[in-house]
Motif scaffolding. Structure first.
Motif, PDB file in Angstrom:
ATOM      1  N   LEU A   1       1.185  -1.082  -0.474  1.00  0.00           N
ATOM      2  CA  LEU A   1       0.134   0.446  -0.154  1.00  0.00           C
ATOM      3  C   LEU A   1       1.214   1.392   0.124  1.00  0.00           C
ATOM      4  CD1 LEU A   1      -2.701   1.756   0.439  1.00  0.00           C
ATOM      5  CD2 LEU A   1      -2.786   1.478   3.049  1.00  0.00           C
ATOM      6  N   TRP A   2       2.043   1.076   0.714  1.00  0.00           N
ATOM      7  CA  TRP A   2       3.046   2.508   0.841  1.00  0.00           C
ATOM      8  C   TRP A   2       3.728   2.667  -0.471  1.00  0.00           C
ATOM      9  CZ3 TRP A   2       5.259   1.429   5.933  1.00  0.00           C
ATOM     10  CH2 TRP A   2       4.705   1.552   6.915  1.00  0.00           C
ATOM     11  N   ASN A   3       3.846   1.155  -1.075  1.00  0.00           N
ATOM     12  CA  ASN A   3       4.153   1.514  -2.080  1.00  0.00           C
ATOM     13  C   ASN A   3       3.273   1.905  -3.841  1.00  0.00           C
ATOM     14  OD1 ASN A   3       7.374   0.742  -3.146  1.00  0.00           O
ATOM     15  ND2 ASN A   3       6.460  -0.805  -1.753  1.00  0.00           N
ATOM     16  N   GLU A   4       2.457   2.034  -3.362  1.00  0.00           N
ATOM     17  CA  GLU A   4       1.137   1.810  -4.180  1.00  0.00           C
ATOM     18  C   GLU A   4       0.614   3.793  -4.243  1.00  0.00           C
ATOM     19  OE1 GLU A   4      -3.396   0.774  -6.129  1.00  0.00           O
ATOM     20  OE2 GLU A   4      -2.460  -0.621  -3.678  1.00  0.00           O
ATOM     21  N   CYS A   5       1.026   4.305  -2.773  1.00  0.00           N
ATOM     22  CA  CYS A   5       0.770   5.318  -2.689  1.00  0.00           C
ATOM     23  C   CYS A   5       1.832   7.004  -3.157  1.00  0.00           C
ATOM     24  CB  CYS A   5       0.320   5.551  -0.793  1.00  0.00           C
ATOM     25  SG  CYS A   5      -1.559   4.921  -0.991  1.00  0.00           S
ATOM     26  N   GLY A   6       2.778   6.199  -2.789  1.00  0.00           N
ATOM     27  CA  GLY A   6       3.894   6.465  -3.571  1.00  0.00           C
ATOM     28  C   GLY A   6       4.756   7.514  -1.852  1.00  0.00           C
ATOM     29  N   LEU A   7       4.678   6.550  -1.086  1.00  0.00           N
ATOM     30  CA  LEU A   7       5.283   6.806   0.113  1.00  0.00           C
ATOM     31  C   LEU A   7       6.539   6.597   1.338  1.00  0.00           C
ATOM     32  CD1 LEU A   7       1.913   6.696   2.969  1.00  0.00           C
ATOM     33  CD2 LEU A   7       3.099   8.611   1.258  1.00  0.00           C
ATOM     34  N   VAL A   8       6.984   5.303   0.034  1.00  0.00           N
ATOM     35  CA  VAL A   8       8.599   5.257   0.281  1.00  0.00           C
ATOM     36  C   VAL A   8       9.751   5.127  -0.692  1.00  0.00           C
ATOM     37  CG1 VAL A   8      10.012   2.549  -0.232  1.00  0.00           C
ATOM     38  CG2 VAL A   8       7.056   2.490   0.682  1.00  0.00           C
TER      39      VAL A   8
ATOM     40  N   VAL B   1      -6.283  -1.414   3.507  1.00  0.00           N
ATOM     41  CA  VAL B   1      -7.372  -0.117   2.225  1.00  0.00           C
ATOM     42  C   VAL B   1      -6.727   1.859   3.313  1.00  0.00           C
ATOM     43  CG1 VAL B   1      -9.392  -0.670   1.871  1.00  0.00           C
ATOM     44  CG2 VAL B   1      -9.422   0.506   3.643  1.00  0.00           C
ATOM     45  N   ALA B   2      -6.059   1.063   4.397  1.00  0.00           N
ATOM     46  CA  ALA B   2      -5.538   2.686   5.011  1.00  0.00           C
ATOM     47  C   ALA B   2      -4.716   2.113   5.611  1.00  0.00           C
ATOM     48  CB  ALA B   2      -6.879   2.960   5.573  1.00  0.00           C
ATOM     49  N   THR B   3      -4.030   2.999   6.646  1.00  0.00           N
ATOM     50  CA  THR B   3      -3.004   2.772   7.702  1.00  0.00           C
ATOM     51  C   THR B   3      -2.119   4.200   8.324  1.00  0.00           C
ATOM     52  OG1 THR B   3      -0.367   3.731   5.786  1.00  0.00           O
ATOM     53  CG2 THR B   3      -1.631   1.032   6.301  1.00  0.00           C
ATOM     54  N   VAL B   4      -2.219   4.137   9.224  1.00  0.00           N
ATOM     55  CA  VAL B   4      -1.744   5.331  10.129  1.00  0.00           C
ATOM     56  C   VAL B   4      -0.395   5.445  11.056  1.00  0.00           C
ATOM     57  CG1 VAL B   4      -3.293   6.614  11.823  1.00  0.00           C
ATOM     58  CG2 VAL B   4      -2.006   8.084  10.933  1.00  0.00           C
ATOM     59  N   MET B   5       0.464   5.795  11.342  1.00  0.00           N
ATOM     60  CA  MET B   5       1.127   5.659  12.423  1.00  0.00           C
ATOM     61  C   MET B   5       1.223   7.083  13.515  1.00  0.00           C
ATOM     62  SD  MET B   5       5.085   4.366  11.097  1.00  0.00           S
ATOM     63  CE  MET B   5       5.449   2.319  10.913  1.00  0.00           C
ATOM     64  N   GLY B   6       0.583   6.670  14.561  1.00  0.00           N
ATOM     65  CA  GLY B   6       1.209   7.308  15.462  1.00  0.00           C
ATOM     66  C   GLY B   6       1.859   8.067  16.328  1.00  0.00           C
ATOM     67  N   GLY B   7       2.420   8.495  17.472  1.00  0.00           N
ATOM     68  CA  GLY B   7       3.812   8.586  17.785  1.00  0.00           C
ATOM     69  C   GLY B   7       3.520   9.571  19.369  1.00  0.00           C
ATOM     70  N   TYR B   8       4.089   9.630  20.260  1.00  0.00           N
ATOM     71  CA  TYR B   8       3.122  10.421  21.245  1.00  0.00           C
ATOM     72  C   TYR B   8       5.381  10.409  21.873  1.00  0.00           C
ATOM     73  CZ  TYR B   8       2.196  13.255  25.325  1.00  0.00           C
ATOM     74  OH  TYR B   8       1.579  14.724  26.178  1.00  0.00           O
ATOM     75  N   GLU B   9       5.624  11.498  22.444  1.00  0.00           N
ATOM     76  CA  GLU B   9       6.878  11.084  23.168  1.00  0.00           C
ATOM     77  C   GLU B   9       6.680  12.514  24.434  1.00  0.00           C
ATOM     78  OE1 GLU B   9       6.767  14.631  22.277  1.00  0.00           O
ATOM     79  OE2 GLU B   9       7.326  14.689  20.653  1.00  0.00           O
TER      80      GLU B   9
ATOM     81  N   ASN C   1       2.206  10.049  10.819  1.00  0.00           N
ATOM     82  CA  ASN C   1       3.269   9.547   9.725  1.00  0.00           C
ATOM     83  C   ASN C   1       2.749   8.388   8.595  1.00  0.00           C
ATOM     84  OD1 ASN C   1       6.441  10.386  10.207  1.00  0.00           O
ATOM     85  ND2 ASN C   1       5.956   9.658  11.487  1.00  0.00           N
ATOM     86  N   TYR C   2       3.096   7.838   7.650  1.00  0.00           N
ATOM     87  CA  TYR C   2       2.234   6.944   6.363  1.00  0.00           C
ATOM     88  C   TYR C   2       1.266   6.453   6.438  1.00  0.00           C
ATOM     89  CZ  TYR C   2       7.327   4.754   5.984  1.00  0.00           C
ATOM     90  OH  TYR C   2       8.504   4.950   5.523  1.00  0.00           O
ATOM     91  N   LEU C   3       0.006   8.203   6.616  1.00  0.00           N
ATOM     92  CA  LEU C   3      -0.935   8.378   6.302  1.00  0.00           C
ATOM     93  C   LEU C   3      -0.811   7.420   5.010  1.00  0.00           C
ATOM     94  CD1 LEU C   3      -3.673   8.067   7.261  1.00  0.00           C
ATOM     95  CD2 LEU C   3      -3.786  10.683   6.388  1.00  0.00           C
ATOM     96  N   ALA C   4      -2.093   6.648   4.973  1.00  0.00           N
ATOM     97  CA  ALA C   4      -2.091   6.252   3.127  1.00  0.00           C
ATOM     98  C   ALA C   4      -3.502   5.297   3.399  1.00  0.00           C
ATOM     99  CB  ALA C   4      -1.563   4.917   3.251  1.00  0.00           C
ATOM    100  N   VAL C   5      -3.945   5.789   2.178  1.00  0.00           N
ATOM    101  CA  VAL C   5      -4.923   4.991   1.248  1.00  0.00           C
ATOM    102  C   VAL C   5      -5.243   5.068   0.254  1.00  0.00           C
ATOM    103  CG1 VAL C   5      -7.796   5.533   1.340  1.00  0.00           C
ATOM    104  CG2 VAL C   5      -6.907   6.917   3.810  1.00  0.00           C
ATOM    105  N   LYS C   6      -5.489   3.767   0.314  1.00  0.00           N
ATOM    106  CA  LYS C   6      -5.414   2.894  -0.858  1.00  0.00           C
ATOM    107  C   LYS C   6      -6.345   3.774  -2.068  1.00  0.00           C
ATOM    108  CE  LYS C   6      -6.195  -1.664  -3.614  1.00  0.00           C
ATOM    109  NZ  LYS C   6      -4.939  -2.031  -4.088  1.00  0.00           N
ATOM    110  N   PRO C   7      -5.583   3.835  -3.039  1.00  0.00           N
ATOM    111  CA  PRO C   7      -5.810   5.024  -4.264  1.00  0.00           C
ATOM    112  C   PRO C   7      -7.092   5.113  -4.535  1.00  0.00           C
ATOM    113  CG  PRO C   7      -3.532   4.779  -4.738  1.00  0.00           C
ATOM    114  CD  PRO C   7      -3.972   3.967  -3.537  1.00  0.00           C
ATOM    115  N   SER C   8      -7.703   3.488  -4.880  1.00  0.00           N
ATOM    116  CA  SER C   8      -9.529   3.371  -5.771  1.00  0.00           C
ATOM    117  C   SER C   8     -10.113   3.500  -4.606  1.00  0.00           C
ATOM    118  CB  SER C   8      -9.160   2.325  -6.805  1.00  0.00           C
ATOM    119  OG  SER C   8      -9.417   0.887  -5.562  1.00  0.00           O
ATOM    120  N   GLN C   9      -9.542   3.484  -3.403  1.00  0.00           N
ATOM    121  CA  GLN C   9     -10.474   3.918  -2.297  1.00  0.00           C
ATOM    122  C   GLN C   9     -10.701   5.005  -1.259  1.00  0.00           C
ATOM    123  OE1 GLN C   9     -12.687   1.478  -1.006  1.00  0.00           O
ATOM    124  NE2 GLN C   9     -11.956  -0.052  -2.009  1.00  0.00           N
ATOM    125  N   GLN C  10      -9.891   5.986  -2.191  1.00  0.00           N
ATOM    126  CA  GLN C  10      -9.635   7.582  -1.754  1.00  0.00           C
ATOM    127  C   GLN C  10     -10.895   8.175  -2.303  1.00  0.00           C
ATOM    128  OE1 GLN C  10      -6.403   8.594  -3.357  1.00  0.00           O
ATOM    129  NE2 GLN C  10      -4.347   8.153  -2.075  1.00  0.00           N
TER     130      GLN C  10
END
Length: 138
Positions: A17-24, A55-63, A70-79
């Motif tokens: 998915l990340w590759n498909e969304c151009g995040l890599v 169809v979707a990802t997100v990485m959250g962080g809190y320090e 980071n890495y919010l992604a939604v499959k292009p066909s499902q946007q």
């Protein structure tokens, strides 16, 4: 869309998915990024499933001072069906429950469609310059 924390069996679908969304990008190894995330707050790494399909990802962080996305992604066909909003709401809720007062994220300035998406869900330009320094080269 069902939202749940990342599990090991999701790895190949997440990277695809990340590759498909151009995040890599060359300087970030997605498998290493997943491994690093699993060491710190793995419950803030969320995936969205439409049936069995990732169809979707997100990485959250809190320090302890700021939350990060980071890495919010939604499959292009499902946007444009609400998946981005829903998975962002889920990670925002998790961060707020930890006491996070503010969330930061970075978007390439050329990615106007993504900037417009974030603006539509309440994010604004803080008028800062994002700087970075690699401590480990993938």
């Amino acid at each position: 869309m069902e939202i749940r924390p990342y599990q090991d069996q999701d790895k190949n679908a997440v990277v695809a998915l990340w590759n498909e969304c151009g995040l890599v990008v060359p300087q970030n190894d997605p498998v290493k990024d997943i491994e690093r995330k699993l060491e710190v707050d793995p419950d803030l790494f969320l995936i969205g499933l439409d049936g069995e399909e990732l169809v979707a990802t997100v990485m959250g962080g809190y320090e302890g001072h700021r939350g990060w996305i980071n890495y919010l992604a939604v499959k292009p066909s499902q946007q444009r069906v609400g998946y981005g909003r829903r998975i962002m709401a889920a990670v925002e809720t998790s961060l707020a429950q930890r006491g996070c007062p503010k969330i930061n994220l970075q978007v390439r300035s050329s990615n106007t469609a993504v900037i417009e998406f974030y603006q539509s869900i309440g994010y604004g330009d803080d008028k800062v310059v994002g700087l970075g320094k690699r401590l480990e080269h993938d």
